[in-house]
Design an enzyme around this catalytic site. Sequence first.
Site, PDB file in Angstrom:
ATOM      1  N   HIS A   1      30.718  38.951  23.867  1.00  0.00           N
ATOM      2  CA  HIS A   1      30.183  40.053  24.687  1.00  0.00           C
ATOM      3  C   HIS A   1      30.716  41.364  24.084  1.00  0.00           C
ATOM      4  CE1 HIS A   1      30.088  36.838  27.986  1.00  0.00           C
ATOM      5  NE2 HIS A   1      28.865  37.013  27.525  1.00  0.00           N
TER       6      HIS A   1
ATOM      7  N   GLU B   1      33.526  43.878  25.455  1.00  0.00           N
ATOM      8  CA  GLU B   1      34.836  43.346  25.863  1.00  0.00           C
ATOM      9  C   GLU B   1      35.842  43.674  24.761  1.00  0.00           C
ATOM     10  OE1 GLU B   1      32.694  40.047  28.685  1.00  0.00           O
ATOM     11  OE2 GLU B   1      34.040  39.328  27.108  1.00  0.00           O
TER      12      GLU B   1
ATOM     13  N   HIS C   1      37.813  36.921  25.843  1.00  0.00           N
ATOM     14  CA  HIS C   1      36.918  37.794  26.611  1.00  0.00           C
ATOM     15  C   HIS C   1      37.731  38.707  27.517  1.00  0.00           C
ATOM     16  CE1 HIS C   1      32.959  35.579  26.121  1.00  0.00           C
ATOM     17  NE2 HIS C   1      33.813  34.735  25.560  1.00  0.00           N
TER      18      HIS C   1
ATOM     19  N   GLU D   1      40.034  34.865  29.530  1.00  0.00           N
ATOM     20  CA  GLU D   1      39.684  36.175  30.100  1.00  0.00           C
ATOM     21  C   GLU D   1      40.968  36.984  30.228  1.00  0.00           C
ATOM     22  OE1 GLU D   1      36.592  37.119  30.871  1.00  0.00           O
ATOM     23  OE2 GLU D   1      35.469  35.229  30.864  1.00  0.00           O
TER      24      GLU D   1
END
Length: 355
Positions: A74, A77, A175, A239
Amino acid sequence: MQNKFKASVQNTIQTLKLQGDFLSLSRTQPSLFITSFQFFIDEHTQVDVLAQGMISFEPLADSDKDVVLSCGVHGNETAPIEICDDLVKDILTGKIVVKQRVLFLFGNLPSMDIGQRFVEENMNRLFSGEHQNLAAGQQVNDERRRAKQLENAVKCFYLGTESQQDRSRFHYDLHTAIRASKNDKFAVYPFQNGKPWDKYQLQILLACGVNTILLSGSPTTTFSYYSVNEFNAQAFTVELGKVMPFGQNNMDNFTQIVTTLTQLICGVELVLKNFDDADFLIYEVNQVINKQQADFALNFAIDAPNFSDFQKDHLLASETGCEYHAQFEGEAIVFPNADVEIGQRALLTVIPTHI
Ligand SMILES: [Zn+2]
């Protein structure tokens, strides 16, 4: 013409060794990376520049780990992109020396340029061959081409050693989340196809500052599950906090993961805390809620952090013809996004569990 091309490769190699700017060259001068090339750092490390945003390092001495570090699947990010950019720079300029094979993948370069999660499509729904499943009338787009290229890079990397026995494969797909999280950093532990969850891997994640683990209960089309399913790698979607623009991340928040990943690739023995259930918040998926109607709406604050929990029967979301309630006391929400396309996942709910 050929000599001119050779000269430009030599120039690129010199620049990479001096400045380590692999990511910025990949983004600003893609023509330098149309063909792959190889060079060496001193007499210890082989460097393979595979394509724009794809580079691997291989120690010339024996190693026993194959580590994939991916980021920017992504494009907005930024923290993971900056972490990997720094590591690549440190290796290219000789500040650190790898003792394990490592492949860096900067996923979605065009979406980095526009500061968006993706250009046309969420790339982390396109792996395990999903990139070739086109809906009627749908065209192949850059994200689908790139997902395939990323898959191939991982495949060539894991299969590109003379002996694959007694090697450990790792893949951390890094991420940051769209929203804040009650637990700042967390990892999605992909479905293991029936194999047990590995506590040693959780000890490594804890050393990275990640104590919240979401166990995935079924196959998915994410990048990390691809590495689990096809190559039996220890792979995670990690994350690392909330999305911020480039340059606005407080890199102090990432000291633990940078240190641990550096130790892993530089062959420094990891100092890990013994596994203790009490150190972790472990969740399993309870409900996967896909948006079915255009009027799908979430019934909690728009900025509710990931892992916010609710009482049993609380209305979590609704749309024409359907209501979604918490089925358990303490059921928590993850990755809510009412703006996804119809048919895509708009909300996951999770409940605490143990391994
Ligand atoms: Zn992401």
